[in-house]
Design an enzyme around this catalytic site. Structure first.
Site, PDB file in Angstrom:
ATOM      1  N   GLY A 165       0.832  -1.195   0.000  1.00 51.59           N
ATOM      2  CA  GLY A 165       0.000   0.000   0.000  1.00 51.59           C
ATOM      3  C   GLY A 165       0.860   1.236   0.000  1.00 51.59           C
ATOM      4  O   GLY A 165       2.036   1.168   0.348  1.00 51.59           O
ATOM      5  N   LYS A 177       0.132   0.285   7.031  1.00 55.17           N
ATOM      6  CA  LYS A 177       0.690  -1.065   6.977  1.00 55.17           C
ATOM      7  C   LYS A 177       1.340  -1.445   8.308  1.00 55.17           C
ATOM      8  O   LYS A 177       1.055  -2.500   8.877  1.00 55.17           O
ATOM      9  CB  LYS A 177       1.738  -1.162   5.843  1.00 55.17           C
ATOM     10  CG  LYS A 177       1.171  -0.891   4.478  1.00 55.17           C
ATOM     11  CD  LYS A 177       2.222  -0.965   3.400  1.00 55.17           C
ATOM     12  CE  LYS A 177       3.307   0.084   3.550  1.00 55.17           C
ATOM     13  NZ  LYS A 177       2.826   1.455   3.324  1.00 55.17           N
ATOM     14  N   GLU A 201      -3.923  33.152 -10.524  1.00 51.59           N
ATOM     15  CA  GLU A 201      -4.895  32.330  -9.793  1.00 51.59           C
ATOM     16  C   GLU A 201      -6.319  32.649 -10.226  1.00 51.59           C
ATOM     17  O   GLU A 201      -7.155  31.754 -10.334  1.00 51.59           O
ATOM     18  CB  GLU A 201      -4.742  32.518  -8.282  1.00 51.59           C
ATOM     19  CG  GLU A 201      -3.389  32.109  -7.712  1.00 51.59           C
ATOM     20  CD  GLU A 201      -2.982  30.675  -8.042  1.00 51.59           C
ATOM     21  OE1 GLU A 201      -3.873  29.824  -8.211  1.00 51.59           O
ATOM     22  OE2 GLU A 201      -1.767  30.415  -8.153  1.00 51.59           O
TER      23      GLU A 201
END
Ligand code: ADP
Ligand code: MG
Ligand code: ZN
Length: 611
Positions: free
Chosen positions: A202, A208, A425
């Site tokens: 993963g 994990k 932006e």
């Protein structure tokens, strides 16, 4: 045990040091005055000397008035003949009381002790100290000899499956493993083979290590934990022996679990890539394979391993009898994110306005670790504002911090830069309203964060597994919009658009080579790539097409970019007033939230176009 030995050695060394300093102090207190051999000879001739003691190569002299002197001679020179050579008359010599100490052996032993053994002891103590430091870790209750294996016996912070939110399938599979360990007979009686190796795969932060620890907590058997990088740390040539140690320790404690974290550190495909043939990693890997093959049918040890790079693992590791069970941990989906957030809000005072569902909507693509981080950051933020509880706004601010790095309000940008960033932006934001199929804008800001100059936060409304060509094209147009806006407004472009352009190029190339979305080339993929779903990136691209096709691919990529640019241009040119309005608001307020943004552009009545 090693620890205790280290400790007692350290104490011993300290005692030694203290003793030595006391002795030397005492000695210096009434230290005899050193004199040369020839003034000693003169003193003897003058009859001032009462006694001389020959102690190895030291001559301790006592004068008639009680004063003590010391001289040294060569080791093998005879004192009497020495004095004669200095011209001391025989009768003067005879008047001196001469004593010869026969303690050379004692002297030598003491000397050796001081010059050889003591430094050795000190060195050993130092080594112990260093290795202990290196092996040190938060969860370690025990440290086993050379292998640096950590045994979880600290049941205080023992965790269980309850402490892992989401990851349902992974938990189910691991529950089976726990069952194997608890009732091996049940399975053996039916002729079932006990699984040898379970590989957790993963992306980073997907839990994990957390899950592996939960397995330990659930199974109630000894759980040995080693990070594969520790196999090869510090000393070259010990990887294989450490591996042997680790497996032996686990076998002795059977039934038990041996957890090898970050196994890709040693499990990289052999003979591939860097490092050449017979290196450390390879030998360690071989040893792991040998050990796993050596398990008997009823050896009740399960090897758990974790990696975020299964793509580079040696295929030999994945063969039957080794890590033949694989568990994939994906990034959490919306409801799992909510669960994780809730879990990590435990023990934190949460304000009444906090809505974790809304937070989970804003955090697609976040890993469990990111979410844990968000909750932690929001607690820090609340504390910094001297609040008693964490507010929704605290959490929102932390999301951005985790996503983009901390705000850099302090970074002074010139008015000119600010102006450019505002229009850049504003371009992104405007085009996201101006094209169909774009994700909604959540926030626009010209405050720089991490490496971004400003940003327009645009998030999908839901977790997406599938994405259409139209959506990709909309993304492309929005990405190009910053660049286009700068160009249209200032007639010039800045470096601020570089990462946009990079992202756009990558997306466009994927459309052509991976998703078969190019009309000219059709539904074919190019390049032999193996993409792991959860890694979300290409591992290796091997060219399996001709130069001619390569040229067409390049054309098509450029075509998509140009198309997106044209669409962005059309929207920006046609809505100059709206663009200016957004930029103006940004310059004034630096940050615009979603609601405010849509209120701002509503009067302009933009009609979304398709790209
Ligand atoms: P990995 O080993 O996959 O890189 P970790 O297991 O170290 O990730 O996870 C890091 C941290 O993220 C954990 O300590 C935990 O706080 C948090 N976390 C990750 N996944 C989850 C989850 N499913 N539930 C709760 N917390 C999680
Ligand atoms: Mg980990
Ligand atoms: Zn941009």
């Amino acid at each position: 045990m090693v620890k205790q030995l280290g400790k007692s050695l350290a104490i011993l060394t300290a005692v030694f040091l203290v003793l030595i300093s006391i002795l030397s102090l005492a000695e210096s207190r009434n230290k005899p005055e050193p004199i040369s051999l020839n003034s000693l000879a003169q003193k003897i001739t003058a009859g001032e000397v009462s006694t001389v003691t020959v102690d190895y190569n030291t001559l301790r002299v006592v004068l008639n008035d009680g004063q003590k002197l010391v001289a040294s001679k060569e080791v093998d020179a005879n004192f009497v003949s020495l004095m004669r050579d200095y011209g001391v008359p025989a009768e003067s010599l005879q008047a001196v009381g001469l004593e010869v100490k026969d303690n050379t052996t004692k002297e030598i032993v003491l000397n050796a002790l001081a010059t050889i053994i003591l430094p050795l002891l000190l060195l050993a103590g130092l080594m112990m100290f260093l290795t202990r430091r290196a092996a040190g870790g938060a969860n370690q209750a025990f440290s086993f000899g050379r292998a640096n294996i950590h045994l979880f016996t600290n049941f205080k912070d023992r965790i269980s499956f309850k402490d892992v939110a989401g990851a349902k399938e992974a938990k189910q599979e691991l529950e089976e493993v726990v069952d194997f360990l608890k009732n091996p007979k049940k399975f053996l009686d039916l002729g079932a083979k006990i699984p040898r190796g379970v590989l957790l795969m993963g992306p980073p932060g997907s839990g994990k290590t957390l899950l592996a620890r939960a397995v330990a907590g659930e199974a109630g058997v000894p759980f040995f934990h080693i990070s594969a990088s520790e196999f090869v740390e510090m000393f070259v040539g010990v990887g294989a022996s450490r591996t042997r140690d680790a497996f032996q320790t686990a076998k002795k404690a059977s039934p038990s679990i041996l957890f090898i974290d970050e196994i890709d550190a040693v499990g990289r495909e052999r003979g591939a890539g860097l490092g050449g043939g017979h290196d450390e990693r390879e030998q360690t890997l071989n040893q792991i394979l040998v050990e796993m093959d050596g398990f008997d049918r009823d050896t009740n040890v399960i090897v758990l391993a974790a990696t975020n790079r299964p793509d580079i693992l040696d295929p030999a590791l994945l063969r039957p009898g080794r890590f033949d069970r694989r568990i994939v941990l994906d990034l959490p989906d919306m409801s799992e994110r909510e669960d994780i957030l809730r879990l990590h809000s435990k023990g934190k005072p949460i304000g009444p306005d906090v809505d974790f569902k809304k937070v989970s909507v804003r955090t697609p693509g976040f890993s469990g670790a990111d979410l844990a981080n968000v909750m932690n950051e929001s607690a820090i933020l609340a504390a910094r504002h001297n609040a008693k509880v964490i507010s929704q706004q605290n959490i929102y601010d932390s999301i951005e911090k985790v996503l983009l790095g901390p705000e850099r309000r302090s970074k002074i940008i010139s008015d000119k830069e600010k102006n450019i960033t505002a229009f850049h932006e504003a371009g992104h934001a405007l085009v996201s309203v101006g094209v169909k199929n774009s994700d909604p804008v959540h926030k626009i800001s010209i405050i720089s964060r991490g490496r971004a100059g400003g940003y327009t936060l645009k998030l999908p409304t839901e977790d997406q597994r599938l994405k259409t060509k139209d959506q990709f094209l909309a993304d492309l147009a929005v990405l190009m919009a910053g660049f286009v806006s700068e160009k249209e407004t200032f007639g010039d472009v800045s470096t601020g658009a570089s990462s946009d352009l990079k992202n756009a190029s990558e997306i466009a190339r994927k459309l052509v080579t991976r998703f078969g979305m190019s009309d000219k080339l059709g539904p074919i993929t190019f390049g032999d790539t193996e993409e792991l779903v959860f890694l979300g990136r290409e591992i290796s691209a091997e060219k399996n097409y001709s130069e001619k096709v390569a040229a067409i691919i390049d054309d098509e990529v450029r075509g998509f970019i140009a198309r997106a640019e044209r669409a962005a241009q059309k929207i920006i040119k046609g809505n100059g007033k709206a663009l200016a309005k957004i930029a103006e608001a940004l310059l004034k307020e630096e940050t615009i939230e979603q609601d405010e943004f849509y209120r701002l552009v509503k009067p302009f009545g933009l009609k979304p176009i398709t790209v």
